[in-house]
Structure formats: structure tokens, C-alpha cells
Write an enzyme that holds these catalytic residues in place. Structure first.
Site, PDB file in Angstrom:
ATOM      1  N   ASP A 170     -37.096  -8.362  -5.413  1.00 48.32           N
ATOM      2  CA  ASP A 170     -37.279  -9.511  -4.378  1.00 48.32           C
ATOM      3  C   ASP A 170     -38.040  -9.002  -3.072  1.00 48.32           C
ATOM      4  O   ASP A 170     -37.368  -8.252  -2.454  1.00 48.32           O
ATOM      5  CB  ASP A 170     -35.915 -10.490  -4.020  1.00 48.32           C
ATOM      6  CG  ASP A 170     -36.112 -11.706  -3.389  1.00 48.32           C
ATOM      7  OD1 ASP A 170     -36.939 -11.564  -2.357  1.00 48.32           O
ATOM      8  OD2 ASP A 170     -35.346 -12.541  -3.510  1.00 48.32           O
ATOM      9  N   HIS A 201     -39.221 -12.665  -5.835  1.00 47.83           N
ATOM     10  CA  HIS A 201     -38.610 -14.106  -5.089  1.00 47.83           C
ATOM     11  C   HIS A 201     -39.551 -15.113  -5.849  1.00 47.83           C
ATOM     12  O   HIS A 201     -40.618 -15.210  -6.052  1.00 47.83           O
ATOM     13  CB  HIS A 201     -38.951 -13.792  -3.521  1.00 47.83           C
ATOM     14  CG  HIS A 201     -38.216 -14.876  -2.817  1.00 47.83           C
ATOM     15  ND1 HIS A 201     -37.063 -14.785  -2.333  1.00 47.83           N
ATOM     16  CD2 HIS A 201     -38.732 -16.122  -2.346  1.00 47.83           C
ATOM     17  CE1 HIS A 201     -36.651 -15.766  -1.713  1.00 47.83           C
ATOM     18  NE2 HIS A 201     -37.602 -16.702  -1.539  1.00 47.83           N
TER      19      HIS A 201
END
Length: 232
Positions: A170, A201
Site C-alpha cells: 500500500d 491501495h
């Protein structure tokens, strides 16, 4: 059936819009879907519609209404991504949690006092975790929540089931933050964490370039099973 309705703030001093998707029959429970920084856009509305198809009343409050009502941004458009990040920087999260409380109360009234789950993405993942610490929802799911390491001091207040989906690559939640989340929550019997190796993400976005189909389906299946078990 789905459309926007208007609800009041907790204080009753203003009103804001909430997207409401209703199942064909009597709802088995309700789910509050908490937006990303892109507003209650088509992707968030589709998630509500999917929950309604599964038999839930699903609602998504327009949390940016104090800044700009009915924001709808596309994360695949760089200028709109920049606009979204600007809104995030100006957003009052404390007021946002109170608006989420209003959504919970609305949903619970609509299902005659039944159970209400919450699921959020990105900013909404953070707010779902905050809601687990601060509201009377019945089950909470966060996808790639940002800055949860700064909220771990509140985790002792979690008394209902929580599930967090954590992509290990992420770009908004570095590895050291992920480690703090795992360390800070490992002894909390209410919390389950799932890692998604090598994913970034937004992997479970309903639409657009960020979506990773197999992983999104896995995470969403885990979420559906989690709500089926905890909202019955």
C-alpha cells in the site's frame, strides 16, 4: 430501489444526503458504506447496490457535504486524484464520525432496531476503525484504512467484531505502519487482520484501474461471510 435521501445531523441543526439502496424484500440487516476520498461516486453506489442485492439495506452518507455536496471523483484521472487529496486534507474527521452515527441511527430505524454493520474504504477504512471505537455499530470492516496506527490508543474501546484488509504494498500505508497495526491489535480478540501480499491501495475498488479481480473477490467474500456471521 436506490436513490438519495436526506437525514439530519445528530445535533439537528443541518441536513445532508445519504444514498440508500433497498433490497427487494425485508432487509436481513443494514450496512453503512463509508466512502473513499472520491465521494459517494458510482463505485460506492455500486457497492451499496450489491449489498442490497444480497438482502441488506445499504446506505452511504455524503461525508464531504460540508466542503462540497455530492463530490464524485475518478481516481484514474490525475487532476481528480489531486482534488480528492485536497478534500481529505480539509475534511473534519470528528464531524464525519458524527455523521456516520447519524447514518447508523437512520439505518437502524429503517430496519426496526436491527443490526447495523459498517464497511469503509481508504479514508472510509480509517473511519470504520474509528467507528468501531466510538459508535454502537454491530460489526466493522476496513479496507486499506489510512493512519490507523495513530488510532491504536483507542482500540481498548473495541467491543464488537472488526475486520481489516491490508494490502502489503500500500503506497499510503507503509510497511512500518502495517507492522504497528499488527503489533497493536494482535491481542485484541475482536479484531481480525488479513494481509494481501504485493497488492496496493484500492485493490478492491468496484471499478477502475486499481481493482485486482481475484483479490477483490476474496476480500469481499471474507467481508460477506463476516457480516453474515455477525449481523444475523
Amino acid at each position: 430501489m436506490a436513490d438519495f435521501s436526506t437525514i439530519s445531523t445528530l445535533e439537528g441543526d443541518a441536513q445532508f444526503d445519504i444514498y440508500v439502496a433497498r433490497p427487494a424484500g425485508t432487509p436481513k440487516a443494514a450496512i453503512v458504506v463509508i466512502q473513499e476520498v472520491f465521494g459517494v461516486n458510482e463505485g460506492i453506489r455500486r457497492k451499496c447496490d450489491n449489498w442490497a442485492s444480497a438482502g441488506y439495506l445499504a446506505v452511504a452518507p455524503d461525508l464531504f457535504w460540508r466542503l462540497q455536496p455530492h463530490v464524485e471523483l475518478d481516481p484514474d484521472v490525475p487532476a481528480e486524484m489531486e482534488q480528492a487529496l485536497g478534500l481529505f486534507g480539509r475534511f473534519d474527521q470528528q464531524k464525519g464520525i458524527r455523521d456516520i452515527e447519524s447514518a447508523i441511527k437512520f439505518a437502524r430505524r429503517e430496519i426496526d432496531g436491527g443490526k447495523v454493520g459498517l464497511v469503509g474504504y481508504c479514508l472510509g477504512g480509517r473511519l470504520a476503525f474509528m467507528a468501531a471505537c466510538r459508535t454502537d455499530g454491530d460489526a466493522f470492516v476496513g479496507y486499506y484504512g489510512v493512519g490507523i496506527d495513530n488510532l491504536l490508543g483507542e482500540s481498548h474501546a473495541i467491543g464488537k467484531p472488526v475486520m481489516l484488509h491490508i494490502p502489503t504494498a500500500d503506497g499510503f500505508v507503509p510497511a512500518e505502519v502495517q507492522q504497528k497495526m499488527h503489533e497493536g491489535l494482535k491481542d485484541n480478540r475482536h479484531v481480525t487482520l488479513h494481509d494481501y501480499e504485493g497488492l496496493d491501495h484500492g485493490f478492491a475498488a468496484e471499478m477502475g484501474n486499481r481493482r485486482v479481480e481475484d483479490a477483490a473477490r476474496l476480500a469481499d467474500k471474507r467481508t460477506a461471510d463476516f457480516f453474515a456471521a455477525n449481523l444475523a
